[in-house]
Scaffold this active site. Structure first.
Site, PDB file in Angstrom:
ATOM      1  N   GLU A   1      -7.024   4.989   8.261  1.00 54.16           N
ATOM      2  CA  GLU A   1      -6.518   6.398   7.673  1.00 54.16           C
ATOM      3  C   GLU A   1      -7.249   6.492   7.295  1.00 54.16           C
ATOM      4  O   GLU A   1      -8.125   8.483   7.850  1.00 54.16           O
ATOM      5  CB  GLU A   1      -5.475   6.636   7.350  1.00 54.16           C
ATOM      6  CG  GLU A   1      -3.881   6.891   7.926  1.00 54.16           C
ATOM      7  CD  GLU A   1      -2.468   6.118   7.081  1.00 54.16           C
ATOM      8  OE1 GLU A   1      -3.274   6.041   5.663  1.00 54.16           O
ATOM      9  OE2 GLU A   1      -1.326   5.059   7.560  1.00 54.16           O
TER      10      GLU A   1
ATOM     11  N   ASN B   1       0.540  -0.992   0.326  1.00 48.78           N
ATOM     12  CA  ASN B   1       0.239   0.229  -0.022  1.00 48.78           C
ATOM     13  C   ASN B   1       0.962   1.617  -0.071  1.00 48.78           C
ATOM     14  O   ASN B   1       1.125   1.586   1.192  1.00 48.78           O
ATOM     15  CB  ASN B   1      -1.142  -0.183   1.047  1.00 48.78           C
ATOM     16  CG  ASN B   1      -1.622   0.707   1.729  1.00 48.78           C
ATOM     17  OD1 ASN B   1      -1.707   1.993   0.691  1.00 48.78           O
ATOM     18  ND2 ASN B   1      -2.171   1.600   2.979  1.00 48.78           N
TER      19      ASN B   1
ATOM     20  N   SER C   1       3.910  -1.900  10.555  1.00 51.50           N
ATOM     21  CA  SER C   1       5.143  -2.168  10.380  1.00 51.50           C
ATOM     22  C   SER C   1       5.819  -3.380  10.113  1.00 51.50           C
ATOM     23  O   SER C   1       6.657  -3.458  10.898  1.00 51.50           O
ATOM     24  CB  SER C   1       5.492  -1.642  11.857  1.00 51.50           C
ATOM     25  OG  SER C   1       4.815  -0.451  12.131  1.00 51.50           O
TER      26      SER C   1
ATOM     27  N   LYS D   1       0.182   3.965  -0.432  1.00 52.51           N
ATOM     28  CA  LYS D   1      -0.886   5.675   0.173  1.00 52.51           C
ATOM     29  C   LYS D   1      -0.372   6.685  -0.397  1.00 52.51           C
ATOM     30  O   LYS D   1      -0.274   6.333  -1.924  1.00 52.51           O
ATOM     31  CB  LYS D   1       0.256   6.011   1.807  1.00 52.51           C
ATOM     32  CG  LYS D   1      -0.206   4.418   2.751  1.00 52.51           C
ATOM     33  CD  LYS D   1      -0.073   4.670   3.987  1.00 52.51           C
ATOM     34  CE  LYS D   1       0.030   3.059   4.818  1.00 52.51           C
ATOM     35  NZ  LYS D   1      -0.280   3.428   6.168  1.00 52.51           N
TER      36      LYS D   1
ATOM     37  N   GLU E   1      -5.086  -4.646  11.016  1.00 51.89           N
ATOM     38  CA  GLU E   1      -3.705  -3.772  11.537  1.00 51.89           C
ATOM     39  C   GLU E   1      -4.107  -2.304  12.944  1.00 51.89           C
ATOM     40  O   GLU E   1      -4.877  -1.768  12.536  1.00 51.89           O
ATOM     41  CB  GLU E   1      -4.124  -2.795  10.039  1.00 51.89           C
ATOM     42  CG  GLU E   1      -3.978  -3.014   8.956  1.00 51.89           C
ATOM     43  CD  GLU E   1      -3.522  -2.403   7.558  1.00 51.89           C
ATOM     44  OE1 GLU E   1      -2.561  -2.451   7.212  1.00 51.89           O
ATOM     45  OE2 GLU E   1      -4.570  -1.022   7.286  1.00 51.89           O
TER      46      GLU E   1
HETATM   47  P1  PGA Z   1       2.754   0.338   7.792  1.00 53.62           P
HETATM   48  O1  PGA Z   1       1.636   0.500   7.236  1.00 53.62           O
HETATM   49  O2  PGA Z   1       3.798  -0.887   7.109  1.00 53.62           O
HETATM   50  O3  PGA Z   1       3.528   1.422   7.168  1.00 53.62           O
HETATM   51  O4  PGA Z   1       2.684   0.055   9.203  1.00 53.62           O
HETATM   52  C1  PGA Z   1       0.533  -0.079   6.746  1.00 53.62           C
HETATM   53  C2  PGA Z   1      -1.221  -0.025   6.776  1.00 53.62           C
HETATM   54  O5  PGA Z   1      -0.888   0.859   7.008  1.00 53.62           O
HETATM   55  O6  PGA Z   1      -1.274  -0.839   5.419  1.00 53.62           O
END
Ligand code: PGA
Length: 252
Positions: free
Chosen positions: A102, A9, A216, A11, A171
């Site tokens: 988010e 992802n 993470s 983002k 998550e």
């Molecule tokens: P991250 O995000 O791996 O940067 O913690 C995971 C996500 O938001 O899908």
């Protein structure tokens, strides 16, 4: 047997030049084959879906699919700024993330809207990746399982046995972008709780649904996470921006 699925992802990251480099690097890395029984996908921002679809085709990247980060809860019409699932299907998407924390937090998306989005994705012939997870406060007050069960219950209420064609991404909000990954056992316990909840509804649905972990993930913790019996892969944010790191996670 459920396949292991790794979805990147991005983002709100990437640009025309860096996307091209990313796909080229991943194509080179996947050239010599990938572990069998696995599926991989990347979710770029909407404006780059067409570019990435073309690049994936040009590089004959059979191992990599495309996904989107969100979709509209509506099918078509006067919804300025929204993108429908039918459009995403036309852009060659296979997966669509819905209900990312988010979006829940910054765009006040409620479970009902998320379920409506998942239905749009299913109706367009793609796989929704439905995100659930508790915040740090909810975890610290001992309510993690209750919160996640509540989120899953709302999806079950609307989607019923169509949930068998979805992916769920657990998550924990406190683990997203913080470097604080859930331990493999903590993640496994929550994945188990989700699967048991699905089994209360329908054993068949429970055994079919892939439950991904997100928060993470890096190449050095992916091996332990993916080895857990109820963890069927990962939704990878920050680490998916580096193509070498994404490849290492795909191979974990
Ligand atoms: P991250 O995000 O791996 O940067 O913690 C995971 C996500 O938001 O899908």
């Amino acid at each position: 047997m459920r396949p292991l699925i790794v979805i990147g992802n991005w983002k709100m990251n990437g640009n025309l030049a860096s996307n091209q480099d990313w796909i080229k690097t991943v194509a080179r890395g996947m050239e010599s084959g990938m572990p069998s029984g696995r599926q991989f996908a990347v979710c770029p921002p909407f404006p780059y879906l067409s570019q990435c679809a073309t690049l994936i085709k040009e590089h004959s990247l059979a191992f990599l699919s495309l996904g989107a980060q969100d979709t509209s809860a509506h099918e078509v019409g006067a919804y300025t700024g929204e993108v429908s699932s039918v459009m995403l299907k036309e852009m060659a998407c296979k997966y669509v993330i819905v209900g990312h924390s988010e979006r829940r937090q910054m765009h006040h998306e409620a479970d009902e809207i998320i379920a409506a989005k998942a239905l749009q994705v299913l109706d367009a012939g793609m796989t929704p990746v439905i995100c659930v997870g508790e915040t740090a406060d909810e975890k610290n007050s001992g309510r993690a399982v209750e919160v996640v069960r509540g989120q899953v219950a709302k999806q079950l209420m609307v989607l019923q046995d169509r949930l068998a064609d979805c992916l769920i991404a657990y998550e924990p909000v406190w683990a997203i972008g913080t470097g604080k990954v859930a331990s493999a056992q903590v993640a496994q316990d929550m994945h188990r709780a989700i699967r048991l909840q699905l089994a209360e509804f329908d054993e068949d649905v429970a055994s079919h649904v892939g439950i991904l972990y997100g928060g993470s993930i890096k190449s050095d913790n992916a091996v332990e996470l993916f080895a857990m019996p109820d963890i069927d892969g990962g939704l990878v944010g920050g680490a998916s921006l580096d193509p070498q790191e994404f490849l290492a996670i795909c191979q974990a």
